[in-house]
Write a protein that holds these residues in place. Structure first.
Motif, PDB file in Angstrom:
ATOM      1  N   ALA A  73      26.521  12.823  53.715  1.00  0.00           N
ATOM      2  CA  ALA A  73      25.295  12.041  53.829  1.00  0.00           C
ATOM      3  C   ALA A  73      24.611  11.926  52.470  1.00  0.00           C
ATOM      4  CB  ALA A  73      24.349  12.688  54.835  1.00  0.00           C
ATOM      5  N   PHE A  74      24.647  13.023  51.715  1.00  0.00           N
ATOM      6  CA  PHE A  74      24.036  13.030  50.382  1.00  0.00           C
ATOM      7  C   PHE A  74      24.823  12.146  49.412  1.00  0.00           C
ATOM      8  CE2 PHE A  74      24.009  14.890  46.073  1.00  0.00           C
ATOM      9  CZ  PHE A  74      22.661  14.742  45.769  1.00  0.00           C
ATOM     10  N   GLY A  75      26.149  12.186  49.515  1.00  0.00           N
ATOM     11  CA  GLY A  75      26.977  11.473  48.549  1.00  0.00           C
ATOM     12  C   GLY A  75      27.444  10.102  48.975  1.00  0.00           C
ATOM     13  N   TYR A  76      26.906   9.578  50.093  1.00  0.00           N
ATOM     14  CA  TYR A  76      27.387   8.289  50.621  1.00  0.00           C
ATOM     15  C   TYR A  76      27.260   7.160  49.595  1.00  0.00           C
ATOM     16  CZ  TYR A  76      27.949   4.288  53.738  1.00  0.00           C
ATOM     17  OH  TYR A  76      28.383   3.125  54.315  1.00  0.00           O
ATOM     18  N   ARG A  77      26.100   7.040  48.999  1.00  0.00           N
ATOM     19  CA  ARG A  77      25.887   5.949  48.044  1.00  0.00           C
ATOM     20  C   ARG A  77      26.699   6.133  46.769  1.00  0.00           C
ATOM     21  NH1 ARG A  77      19.397   4.447  48.160  1.00  0.00           N
ATOM     22  NH2 ARG A  77      19.328   3.790  50.360  1.00  0.00           N
ATOM     23  N   ILE A  78      26.957   7.384  46.406  1.00  0.00           N
ATOM     24  CA  ILE A  78      27.683   7.663  45.165  1.00  0.00           C
ATOM     25  C   ILE A  78      29.180   7.465  45.348  1.00  0.00           C
ATOM     26  CG2 ILE A  78      28.207   9.449  43.440  1.00  0.00           C
ATOM     27  CD1 ILE A  78      25.508  10.723  44.152  1.00  0.00           C
ATOM     28  N   LEU A  79      29.704   7.930  46.473  1.00  0.00           N
ATOM     29  CA  LEU A  79      31.144   7.938  46.691  1.00  0.00           C
ATOM     30  C   LEU A  79      31.671   6.690  47.389  1.00  0.00           C
ATOM     31  CD1 LEU A  79      31.499  11.661  47.819  1.00  0.00           C
ATOM     32  CD2 LEU A  79      31.927  10.715  45.552  1.00  0.00           C
ATOM     33  N   PHE A  83      35.616   6.399  50.972  1.00  0.00           N
ATOM     34  CA  PHE A  83      35.799   7.839  50.782  1.00  0.00           C
ATOM     35  C   PHE A  83      35.164   8.616  51.927  1.00  0.00           C
ATOM     36  CE2 PHE A  83      34.506  12.017  49.346  1.00  0.00           C
ATOM     37  CZ  PHE A  83      35.599  12.472  48.619  1.00  0.00           C
ATOM     38  N   VAL A  84      33.960   8.219  52.316  1.00  0.00           N
ATOM     39  CA  VAL A  84      33.230   8.953  53.352  1.00  0.00           C
ATOM     40  C   VAL A  84      33.945   8.864  54.701  1.00  0.00           C
ATOM     41  CG1 VAL A  84      31.096   9.015  54.692  1.00  0.00           C
ATOM     42  CG2 VAL A  84      30.998   8.778  52.212  1.00  0.00           C
ATOM     43  N   VAL A  85      34.382   7.661  55.076  1.00  0.00           N
ATOM     44  CA  VAL A  85      35.056   7.479  56.370  1.00  0.00           C
ATOM     45  C   VAL A  85      36.345   8.288  56.423  1.00  0.00           C
ATOM     46  CG1 VAL A  85      36.272   5.809  57.824  1.00  0.00           C
ATOM     47  CG2 VAL A  85      34.068   5.212  56.811  1.00  0.00           C
ATOM     48  N   ARG A  86      37.120   8.249  55.352  1.00  0.00           N
ATOM     49  CA  ARG A  86      38.373   8.994  55.299  1.00  0.00           C
ATOM     50  C   ARG A  86      38.119  10.503  55.368  1.00  0.00           C
ATOM     51  NH1 ARG A  86      41.468   7.939  49.972  1.00  0.00           N
ATOM     52  NH2 ARG A  86      39.958   9.469  49.247  1.00  0.00           N
ATOM     53  N   PHE A  89      37.089  11.963  58.950  1.00  0.00           N
ATOM     54  CA  PHE A  89      38.237  12.260  59.805  1.00  0.00           C
ATOM     55  C   PHE A  89      38.831  13.622  59.472  1.00  0.00           C
ATOM     56  CE2 PHE A  89      42.905  12.386  60.031  1.00  0.00           C
ATOM     57  CZ  PHE A  89      43.077  12.266  61.402  1.00  0.00           C
ATOM     58  N   GLY A  90      39.071  13.869  58.189  1.00  0.00           N
ATOM     59  CA  GLY A  90      39.661  15.146  57.778  1.00  0.00           C
ATOM     60  C   GLY A  90      38.753  16.327  58.060  1.00  0.00           C
ATOM     61  N   ALA A  91      37.459  16.165  57.778  1.00  0.00           N
ATOM     62  CA  ALA A  91      36.510  17.258  57.986  1.00  0.00           C
ATOM     63  C   ALA A  91      36.399  17.631  59.453  1.00  0.00           C
ATOM     64  CB  ALA A  91      35.142  16.869  57.425  1.00  0.00           C
ATOM     65  N   VAL A  92      36.307  16.631  60.314  1.00  0.00           N
ATOM     66  CA  VAL A  92      36.196  16.893  61.754  1.00  0.00           C
ATOM     67  C   VAL A  92      37.474  17.520  62.293  1.00  0.00           C
ATOM     68  CG1 VAL A  92      35.976  15.806  64.024  1.00  0.00           C
ATOM     69  CG2 VAL A  92      34.492  15.079  62.151  1.00  0.00           C
ATOM     70  N   THR A 139      42.096  14.077  52.997  1.00  0.00           N
ATOM     71  CA  THR A 139      41.077  14.895  52.347  1.00  0.00           C
ATOM     72  C   THR A 139      40.220  15.539  53.429  1.00  0.00           C
ATOM     73  OG1 THR A 139      39.177  14.922  50.836  1.00  0.00           O
ATOM     74  CG2 THR A 139      39.543  12.912  52.107  1.00  0.00           C
ATOM     75  N   THR A 140      39.736  16.749  53.159  1.00  0.00           N
ATOM     76  CA  THR A 140      38.938  17.467  54.151  1.00  0.00           C
ATOM     77  C   THR A 140      37.499  17.681  53.704  1.00  0.00           C
ATOM     78  OG1 THR A 140      39.663  19.607  53.242  1.00  0.00           O
ATOM     79  CG2 THR A 140      40.968  18.667  55.042  1.00  0.00           C
ATOM     80  N   GLY A 141      37.120  17.055  52.600  1.00  0.00           N
ATOM     81  CA  GLY A 141      35.748  17.187  52.137  1.00  0.00           C
ATOM     82  C   GLY A 141      35.498  18.517  51.461  1.00  0.00           C
ATOM     83  N   GLY A 142      34.356  19.112  51.748  1.00  0.00           N
ATOM     84  CA  GLY A 142      34.026  20.414  51.177  1.00  0.00           C
ATOM     85  C   GLY A 142      33.839  20.352  49.673  1.00  0.00           C
ATOM     86  N   THR A 143      34.478  21.275  48.974  1.00  0.00           N
ATOM     87  CA  THR A 143      34.358  21.319  47.518  1.00  0.00           C
ATOM     88  C   THR A 143      34.931  20.065  46.880  1.00  0.00           C
ATOM     89  OG1 THR A 143      36.403  22.631  47.441  1.00  0.00           O
ATOM     90  CG2 THR A 143      34.332  23.834  47.368  1.00  0.00           C
ATOM     91  N   ASP A 144      35.862  19.389  47.568  1.00  0.00           N
ATOM     92  CA  ASP A 144      36.374  18.100  47.067  1.00  0.00           C
ATOM     93  C   ASP A 144      35.235  17.094  46.937  1.00  0.00           C
ATOM     94  OD1 ASP A 144      38.683  19.464  47.499  1.00  0.00           O
ATOM     95  OD2 ASP A 144      39.515  18.093  48.984  1.00  0.00           O
ATOM     96  N   THR A 145      34.354  17.079  47.937  1.00  0.00           N
ATOM     97  CA  THR A 145      33.225  16.142  47.937  1.00  0.00           C
ATOM     98  C   THR A 145      32.246  16.468  46.813  1.00  0.00           C
ATOM     99  OG1 THR A 145      33.408  15.906  50.345  1.00  0.00           O
ATOM    100  CG2 THR A 145      31.357  15.176  49.327  1.00  0.00           C
ATOM    101  N   VAL A 146      31.922  17.747  46.656  1.00  0.00           N
ATOM    102  CA  VAL A 146      31.011  18.160  45.583  1.00  0.00           C
ATOM    103  C   VAL A 146      31.592  17.773  44.230  1.00  0.00           C
ATOM    104  CG1 VAL A 146      29.881  20.108  44.462  1.00  0.00           C
ATOM    105  CG2 VAL A 146      30.125  20.086  46.942  1.00  0.00           C
ATOM    106  N   ALA A 147      32.892  18.042  44.043  1.00  0.00           N
ATOM    107  CA  ALA A 147      33.552  17.729  42.784  1.00  0.00           C
ATOM    108  C   ALA A 147      33.567  16.225  42.526  1.00  0.00           C
ATOM    109  CB  ALA A 147      34.982  18.282  42.799  1.00  0.00           C
ATOM    110  N   ALA A 148      33.811  15.446  43.584  1.00  0.00           N
ATOM    111  CA  ALA A 148      33.843  13.984  43.443  1.00  0.00           C
ATOM    112  C   ALA A 148      32.472  13.443  43.062  1.00  0.00           C
ATOM    113  CB  ALA A 148      34.330  13.350  44.742  1.00  0.00           C
ATOM    114  N   ILE A 149      31.412  14.011  43.645  1.00  0.00           N
ATOM    115  CA  ILE A 149      30.049  13.575  43.322  1.00  0.00           C
ATOM    116  C   ILE A 149      29.722  13.887  41.865  1.00  0.00           C
ATOM    117  CG2 ILE A 149      27.594  14.015  43.760  1.00  0.00           C
ATOM    118  CD1 ILE A 149      28.327  14.499  46.702  1.00  0.00           C
TER     119      ILE A 149
END
Length: 225
Positions: A73-79, A83-86, A89-92, A139-149
């Motif tokens: 939610a925080f990185g939606y506009r940035i990423l 990326f968010v939709v994909r 799925f992985g995170a859930v 992708t499962t998000g997590g630290t991947d998302t932080v790193a991507a942001i």
């Protein structure tokens, strides 16, 4: 065969392999690492801090799901939407798998009693799982998302951020509840921290090797008049 049918089959095959990779990771983590109180890297490692701190009252899967959605939610506009939709799925999918399996393995003694052997085996299985879903675009998000942001808004490279975050998560296990002096705390936590760092090295090495071999390309230069 029409192109759209071939593409559809490839997409379906990719998703099947992505789910299989996540299942491998979930088994490696919940069956061999979590029962020994080891904190490893990634969102699973971060979530296990809350699991150990509360004596298992807060499930790893639940923390993973909530934390991932907050990050996305925080990185939606940035990423961006793709990326968010994909990642959703992985995170859930991974959170559900870990949530279901941790209830099973937490209620029983560890499959392998030796912490070192169990952690090494778990990290190996996790590495195979990571390689499988990364190689097929998962992708499962997590630290991947932080790193991507951070990569989007700064000059910090993706790999550097992930390594720093993983090591910080493992180091944070030193702050878990403990009755005793600081010296006793360090002496008690240090073996677990070393096991956690070792697991990161194992699964990172395995995943990198496999993904690199799958994505390897050959180049030929033809010189002709």
């Amino acid at each position: 065969m029409p192109v759209h049918i071939a593409l559809s089959r490839r997409v379906i095959a990719d998703y099947i392999l992505i789910v299989a990779g996540m299942a491998l990771y979930a088994v490696g983590f919940t069956a061999f690492i979590l029962p020994h109180g080891i904190v490893t890297g990634g969102m699973a490692g971060f979530s296990s801090l809350f699991y150990y701190a509360t004596g298992g009252a807060i499930p790893v899967g639940a923390t993973m799901l909530v934390a991932n959605f907050l990050l996305l939610a925080f990185g939606y506009r940035i990423l961006g939407r793709t990326f968010v939709v994909r990642t959703v799925f992985g995170a859930v999918a991974l959170s559900a798998m870990i949530g279901g399996l941790e209830a099973i393995f937490a209620a029983n003694p560890p499959i392998i009693e030796g912490t070192a052997l169990s952690t090494a085996l778990g990290a190996t299985v996790c590495g195979l799982g990571i390689a499988l879903y990364f190689a097929h675009g998962g992708t499962t998000g997590g630290t991947d998302t932080v790193a991507a942001i951070l990569e989007k808004i700064s000059r910090i490279r993706l790999g550097q951020t992930m390594v720093m975050l993983d090591f910080a998560i493992v180091g944070a296990s030193l702050a878990l509840p403990f009755d005793g002096s600081w010296d006793e705390r360090v002496a008690a936590r240090l073996p677990g921290i070393l096991y956690g760092l070792g697991s990161i090295l194992i699964y990172s090495f395995i995943a990198d090797r496999i993904v690199a071999s799958v994505r390897r390309a050959h180049k030929a230069n033809v010189l002709s008049d």
